[in-house]
Write a protein that holds these residues in place. Structure first.
Motif, PDB file in Angstrom:
ATOM      1  N   GLN A   1     -14.292  15.719 -19.474  1.00  0.00           N
ATOM      2  CA  GLN A   1     -14.140  14.276 -19.675  1.00  0.00           C
ATOM      3  C   GLN A   1     -13.258  13.760 -18.542  1.00  0.00           C
ATOM      4  O   GLN A   1     -12.439  14.503 -18.010  1.00  0.00           O
ATOM      5  CB  GLN A   1     -13.465  13.961 -21.005  1.00  0.00           C
ATOM      6  CG  GLN A   1     -14.262  14.378 -22.220  1.00  0.00           C
ATOM      7  CD  GLN A   1     -13.542  13.973 -23.495  1.00  0.00           C
ATOM      8  OE1 GLN A   1     -13.297  12.806 -23.719  1.00  0.00           O
ATOM      9  NE2 GLN A   1     -13.200  14.954 -24.317  1.00  0.00           N
ATOM     10  N   SER A   2     -13.413  12.476 -18.210  1.00  0.00           N
ATOM     11  CA  SER A   2     -12.615  11.950 -17.112  1.00  0.00           C
ATOM     12  C   SER A   2     -12.304  10.470 -17.277  1.00  0.00           C
ATOM     13  O   SER A   2     -12.997   9.755 -17.998  1.00  0.00           O
ATOM     14  CB  SER A   2     -13.339  12.166 -15.784  1.00  0.00           C
ATOM     15  OG  SER A   2     -14.525  11.386 -15.752  1.00  0.00           O
ATOM     16  N   VAL A   3     -11.247  10.046 -16.596  1.00  0.00           N
ATOM     17  CA  VAL A   3     -10.895   8.645 -16.426  1.00  0.00           C
ATOM     18  C   VAL A   3     -10.615   8.475 -14.938  1.00  0.00           C
ATOM     19  O   VAL A   3      -9.856   9.258 -14.354  1.00  0.00           O
ATOM     20  CB  VAL A   3      -9.641   8.249 -17.241  1.00  0.00           C
ATOM     21  CG1 VAL A   3      -9.221   6.819 -16.921  1.00  0.00           C
ATOM     22  CG2 VAL A   3      -9.881   8.414 -18.728  1.00  0.00           C
ATOM     23  N   THR A   4     -11.249   7.488 -14.332  1.00  0.00           N
ATOM     24  CA  THR A   4     -11.039   7.207 -12.919  1.00  0.00           C
ATOM     25  C   THR A   4     -10.455   5.816 -12.764  1.00  0.00           C
ATOM     26  O   THR A   4     -10.982   4.858 -13.331  1.00  0.00           O
ATOM     27  CB  THR A   4     -12.365   7.298 -12.131  1.00  0.00           C
ATOM     28  OG1 THR A   4     -12.952   8.586 -12.352  1.00  0.00           O
ATOM     29  CG2 THR A   4     -12.148   7.101 -10.641  1.00  0.00           C
ATOM     30  N   ALA A   5      -9.371   5.712 -12.004  1.00  0.00           N
ATOM     31  CA  ALA A   5      -8.784   4.415 -11.654  1.00  0.00           C
ATOM     32  C   ALA A   5      -9.277   4.064 -10.256  1.00  0.00           C
ATOM     33  O   ALA A   5      -9.239   4.894  -9.352  1.00  0.00           O
ATOM     34  CB  ALA A   5      -7.263   4.502 -11.664  1.00  0.00           C
ATOM     35  N   VAL A   6      -9.774   2.835 -10.091  1.00  0.00           N
ATOM     36  CA  VAL A   6     -10.319   2.392  -8.811  1.00  0.00           C
ATOM     37  C   VAL A   6      -9.686   1.055  -8.457  1.00  0.00           C
ATOM     38  O   VAL A   6      -9.562   0.175  -9.304  1.00  0.00           O
ATOM     39  CB  VAL A   6     -11.859   2.222  -8.897  1.00  0.00           C
ATOM     40  CG1 VAL A   6     -12.434   1.751  -7.575  1.00  0.00           C
ATOM     41  CG2 VAL A   6     -12.522   3.502  -9.340  1.00  0.00           C
ATOM     42  N   GLY A   7      -9.292   0.896  -7.205  1.00  0.00           N
ATOM     43  CA  GLY A   7      -8.717  -0.359  -6.742  1.00  0.00           C
ATOM     44  C   GLY A   7      -8.868  -0.504  -5.241  1.00  0.00           C
ATOM     45  O   GLY A   7      -9.390   0.379  -4.571  1.00  0.00           O
ATOM     46  N   ILE A   8      -8.398  -1.621  -4.715  1.00  0.00           N
ATOM     47  CA  ILE A   8      -8.429  -1.902  -3.278  1.00  0.00           C
ATOM     48  C   ILE A   8      -6.981  -1.915  -2.790  1.00  0.00           C
ATOM     49  O   ILE A   8      -6.168  -2.728  -3.247  1.00  0.00           O
ATOM     50  CB  ILE A   8      -9.067  -3.280  -2.978  1.00  0.00           C
ATOM     51  CG1 ILE A   8     -10.405  -3.433  -3.664  1.00  0.00           C
ATOM     52  CG2 ILE A   8      -9.120  -3.506  -1.475  1.00  0.00           C
ATOM     53  CD1 ILE A   8     -11.593  -2.970  -2.938  1.00  0.00           C
ATOM     54  N   ALA A   9      -6.669  -1.026  -1.877  1.00  0.00           N
ATOM     55  CA  ALA A   9      -5.318  -0.956  -1.325  1.00  0.00           C
ATOM     56  C   ALA A   9      -5.129  -2.075  -0.315  1.00  0.00           C
ATOM     57  O   ALA A   9      -6.048  -2.436   0.412  1.00  0.00           O
ATOM     58  CB  ALA A   9      -5.089   0.398  -0.656  1.00  0.00           C
ATOM     59  N   TYR A  10      -3.902  -2.622  -0.278  1.00  0.00           N
ATOM     60  CA  TYR A  10      -3.571  -3.644   0.718  1.00  0.00           C
ATOM     61  C   TYR A  10      -2.144  -3.450   1.183  1.00  0.00           C
ATOM     62  O   TYR A  10      -1.347  -2.749   0.577  1.00  0.00           O
ATOM     63  CB  TYR A  10      -3.790  -5.058   0.172  1.00  0.00           C
ATOM     64  CG  TYR A  10      -2.844  -5.484  -0.922  1.00  0.00           C
ATOM     65  CD1 TYR A  10      -1.604  -6.050  -0.627  1.00  0.00           C
ATOM     66  CD2 TYR A  10      -3.165  -5.312  -2.262  1.00  0.00           C
ATOM     67  CE1 TYR A  10      -0.731  -6.429  -1.630  1.00  0.00           C
ATOM     68  CE2 TYR A  10      -2.301  -5.706  -3.273  1.00  0.00           C
ATOM     69  CZ  TYR A  10      -1.081  -6.263  -2.940  1.00  0.00           C
ATOM     70  OH  TYR A  10      -0.223  -6.640  -3.932  1.00  0.00           O
ATOM     71  N   ARG A  11      -1.853  -4.095   2.296  1.00  0.00           N
ATOM     72  CA  ARG A  11      -0.493  -4.028   2.855  1.00  0.00           C
ATOM     73  C   ARG A  11      -0.020  -5.442   3.157  1.00  0.00           C
ATOM     74  O   ARG A  11      -0.745  -6.219   3.772  1.00  0.00           O
ATOM     75  CB  ARG A  11      -0.459  -3.194   4.108  1.00  0.00           C
ATOM     76  CG  ARG A  11       0.945  -3.061   4.705  1.00  0.00           C
ATOM     77  CD  ARG A  11       0.971  -2.058   5.826  1.00  0.00           C
ATOM     78  NE  ARG A  11       2.299  -1.920   6.371  1.00  0.00           N
ATOM     79  CZ  ARG A  11       3.175  -0.999   6.013  1.00  0.00           C
ATOM     80  NH1 ARG A  11       2.867  -0.140   5.070  1.00  0.00           N
ATOM     81  NH2 ARG A  11       4.362  -0.941   6.571  1.00  0.00           N
ATOM     82  N   MET A  12       1.188  -5.732   2.723  1.00  0.00           N
ATOM     83  CA  MET A  12       1.842  -6.999   3.049  1.00  0.00           C
ATOM     84  C   MET A  12       2.847  -6.716   4.153  1.00  0.00           C
ATOM     85  O   MET A  12       3.694  -5.843   4.007  1.00  0.00           O
ATOM     86  CB  MET A  12       2.569  -7.580   1.837  1.00  0.00           C
ATOM     87  CG  MET A  12       1.666  -8.017   0.704  1.00  0.00           C
ATOM     88  SD  MET A  12       0.519  -9.306   1.128  1.00  0.00           S
ATOM     89  CE  MET A  12       1.613 -10.665   1.448  1.00  0.00           C
ATOM     90  N   GLU A  13       2.724  -7.436   5.246  1.00  0.00           N
ATOM     91  CA  GLU A  13       3.695  -7.303   6.316  1.00  0.00           C
ATOM     92  C   GLU A  13       4.929  -8.085   5.957  1.00  0.00           C
ATOM     93  O   GLU A  13       4.839  -9.163   5.381  1.00  0.00           O
ATOM     94  CB  GLU A  13       3.098  -7.779   7.644  1.00  0.00           C
ATOM     95  CG  GLU A  13       1.960  -6.901   8.146  1.00  0.00           C
ATOM     96  CD  GLU A  13       2.357  -5.467   8.408  1.00  0.00           C
ATOM     97  OE1 GLU A  13       3.495  -5.209   8.868  1.00  0.00           O
ATOM     98  OE2 GLU A  13       1.534  -4.575   8.159  1.00  0.00           O
ATOM     99  N   LYS A  14       6.081  -7.558   6.270  1.00  0.00           N
ATOM    100  CA  LYS A  14       7.349  -8.201   5.901  1.00  0.00           C
ATOM    101  C   LYS A  14       7.690  -9.355   6.791  1.00  0.00           C
ATOM    102  O   LYS A  14       7.317  -9.543   7.840  1.00  0.00           O
ATOM    103  CB  LYS A  14       8.474  -7.180   5.917  1.00  0.00           C
ATOM    104  CG  LYS A  14       8.228  -6.117   4.883  1.00  0.00           C
ATOM    105  CD  LYS A  14       9.305  -5.071   4.913  1.00  0.00           C
ATOM    106  CE  LYS A  14       8.984  -4.022   3.861  1.00  0.00           C
ATOM    107  NZ  LYS A  14       9.916  -2.999   3.731  1.00  0.00           N
TER     108      LYS A  14
END
Length: 120
Positions: free
Chosen positions: A107-120
């Protein structure tokens, strides 16, 4: 040879539809960040640099292994995002897999998202 209008329209619509598929985001990497400092957001923040899709898998590998969880999947996704220098993850979703025929994951659970970077 003269082609009929429906054939031409079908070719045009088919060509347009194939170009409408969602484009993949090219992965952009920066120096690694601390996974504890990552934030998750439902709305993309102004000025964010998209880095690409990230995911984490929580898997039950056998009948006596602990059940997969969203927390474990999220932790693994955050590790991947931190490894490419992300400061946040946008649009996180969870996919649950039932009993699998794979010998490595019942059995499985997968988390999926879009990575982003905020410049300081």
């Amino acid at each position: 040879m003269k082609r009929s209008r429906p054939t031409i329209m079908l070719a045009i619509v088919g060509g347009m539809a194939s170009g409408c598929a969602s484009p993949s985001i090219e992965r952009v990497t920066f120096p690694p960040t601390d996974k504890a400092s990552l934030v998750t957001t439902d709305q993309l923040l102004t000025g964010a640099v998209l880095q690409g899709r990230v995911e984490g898998l929580s898997c039950q590998k056998g009948p006596f292994d602990k059940l997969p969880s969203q927390d474990d999947a999220t932790d693994r996704m955050r590790e991947e995002a931190a490894s490419i220098g992300a400061t946040g993850i946008y649009h996180v979703r969870y996919l649950k897999g039932g009993i699998s025929l794979s010998p490595h994951c019942w059995q499985s659970v997968t988390a999926v998202g879009i990575a982003y970077r905020m410049e300081k």
